[in-house]
Write an enzyme that holds these catalytic residues in place. Sequence first.
Site, PDB file in Angstrom:
ATOM      1  CG  ASP A 141      -2.081  -1.029   1.214  1.00  0.00           C
ATOM      2  OD1 ASP A 141      -2.324  -1.269   0.060  1.00  0.00           O
ATOM      3  OD2 ASP A 141      -2.495  -1.678   2.192  1.00  0.00           O
ATOM      4  CE  LYS A 145      -4.733  12.159   0.548  1.00  0.00           C
ATOM      5  NZ  LYS A 145      -6.096  11.911   1.093  1.00  0.00           N
ATOM      6  NE  ARG A 216      -6.984  -8.108  -8.749  1.00  0.00           N
ATOM      7  CZ  ARG A 216      -8.457  -8.111  -9.051  1.00  0.00           C
ATOM      8  NH1 ARG A 216      -8.765  -8.930 -10.149  1.00  0.00           N
ATOM      9  NH2 ARG A 216      -9.177  -7.595  -8.425  1.00  0.00           N
TER      10      ARG A 216
HETATM   11  C1  LIG Z   1      -1.728  -2.433  -3.138  1.00  0.00           C
HETATM   12  S1  LIG Z   1      -2.018  -4.301  -2.673  1.00  0.00           S
HETATM   13  C2  LIG Z   1      -0.932  -4.918  -3.620  1.00  0.00           C
HETATM   14  C3  LIG Z   1      -1.385  -6.575  -3.715  1.00  0.00           C
HETATM   15  C4  LIG Z   1      -0.405  -7.326  -4.748  1.00  0.00           C
HETATM   16  N1  LIG Z   1       0.838  -7.486  -4.023  1.00  0.00           N
HETATM   17  C5  LIG Z   1      -0.246  -6.883  -6.049  1.00  0.00           C
HETATM   18  O1  LIG Z   1       0.598  -6.472  -6.580  1.00  0.00           O
HETATM   19  O2  LIG Z   1      -1.279  -6.890  -6.756  1.00  0.00           O
HETATM   20  C6  LIG Z   1      -1.541  -4.230  -1.160  1.00  0.00           C
HETATM   21  C7  LIG Z   1      -1.849  -5.358  -0.302  1.00  0.00           C
HETATM   22  O3  LIG Z   1      -0.974  -5.481   0.817  1.00  0.00           O
HETATM   23  C8  LIG Z   1      -1.750  -6.032   1.963  1.00  0.00           C
HETATM   24  N2  LIG Z   1      -1.418  -5.531   3.228  1.00  0.00           N
HETATM   25  C9  LIG Z   1      -1.325  -4.340   3.816  1.00  0.00           C
HETATM   26  N3  LIG Z   1      -0.836  -4.084   5.036  1.00  0.00           N
HETATM   27  C10 LIG Z   1      -0.257  -5.429   5.334  1.00  0.00           C
HETATM   28  C11 LIG Z   1       0.291  -6.168   6.443  1.00  0.00           C
HETATM   29  N4  LIG Z   1       0.508  -5.328   7.425  1.00  0.00           N
HETATM   30  N5  LIG Z   1       0.624  -7.486   6.298  1.00  0.00           N
HETATM   31  C12 LIG Z   1       0.253  -8.173   5.156  1.00  0.00           C
HETATM   32  N6  LIG Z   1      -0.291  -7.779   4.260  1.00  0.00           N
HETATM   33  C13 LIG Z   1      -0.639  -6.156   4.044  1.00  0.00           C
HETATM   34  C14 LIG Z   1      -3.178  -5.290   1.403  1.00  0.00           C
HETATM   35  O4  LIG Z   1      -4.001  -6.141   2.035  1.00  0.00           O
HETATM   36  C15 LIG Z   1      -3.122  -5.451   0.148  1.00  0.00           C
HETATM   37  O5  LIG Z   1      -3.702  -6.447  -0.202  1.00  0.00           O
END
Ligand SMILES: C[S@@+](CC[C@H](N)C(=O)[O-])C[C@H]1O[C@@H](n2cnc3c(N)ncnc32)[C@H](O)[C@@H]1O
Length: 236
Positions: A141, A145, A216
């Site tokens: 993520d 910001k 994705r």
């Molecule tokens: C922007 S998405 C990217 C998903 C995937 N890697 C892709 O490239 O399509 C970031 C993912 O990280 C997960 N995520 C965020 N914080 C996390 C944490 N502390 N531990 C494990 N996963 C986390 C979120 O639920 C989200 O599915």
Amino acid sequence: MTQVDPKDRPSRATEGFFGRRHGKTIRPQQAAALESGLRAYRLDLSAEAPADLATLFKADVSALQLEIGFGGGEHLLHRATEAPATGFIGVEPFVNGMAKMMTALGKRPLANLRVYDDDATRLLDWLPQASLDGIDLLYPDPWPKKKHWKRRFVSRANLDRFARVLKAGGRFRFASDIDSYVNWTLLACRDHGAFAWQASEAAGWHGPYEGWPGTRYEAKAIREGRRPAYLTFTRK
Ligand SMILES: C[S@@+](CC[C@H](N)C(=O)[O-])C[C@H]1O[C@@H](n2cnc3c(N)ncnc32)[C@H](O)[C@@H]1O
């Protein structure tokens, strides 16, 4: 008093997860796949981690990889399928992502894969020291910001965690389409001291990793005109 919908209530205090746990309602078939899949693949952190992580897998594995935030699981499934002698642990707290993964595994089981469905910092603290060959953090993520930068997964505390669980020579891979996060990670790893960056020229870090199937999130970033960077660091 306004009631918080139970599904939006955090299940516990979380250190590293600030995202959504639920998306649109999952279909009954997916819910069933999720439930039975988690029974088979979910790691139980209430038990102590085995000294030899290879024993967590049904398959005979000689290397161990962790993917944090696997989203829909495209990359993780691809890697785990093409490397049956490597044990993969995938972490994803977003229920819809995990349901998608479990549906895929219901159709095509993998003996070299385990999952965890909560904050990856918990799993990292559970793992034995120097137990992993690689950690992939792909499109975390971005929190673009400035006031949210402290939520980014790459932090001093999490790099300490990575440094503890990676074997010497182990690899940390970080991909992102957000320039400020790429710079942030380069600086954080340089300042940390336990990681060596593997590329020095921009040409090297705008090309994806070998055998890269895409994700994705990446496809969306490219559609929207952003240029991803693919960083690789080695645990010294
Ligand atoms: C922007 S998405 C990217 C998903 C995937 N890697 C892709 O490239 O399509 C970031 C993912 O990280 C997960 N995520 C965020 N914080 C996390 C944490 N502390 N531990 C494990 N996963 C986390 C979120 O639920 C989200 O599915």
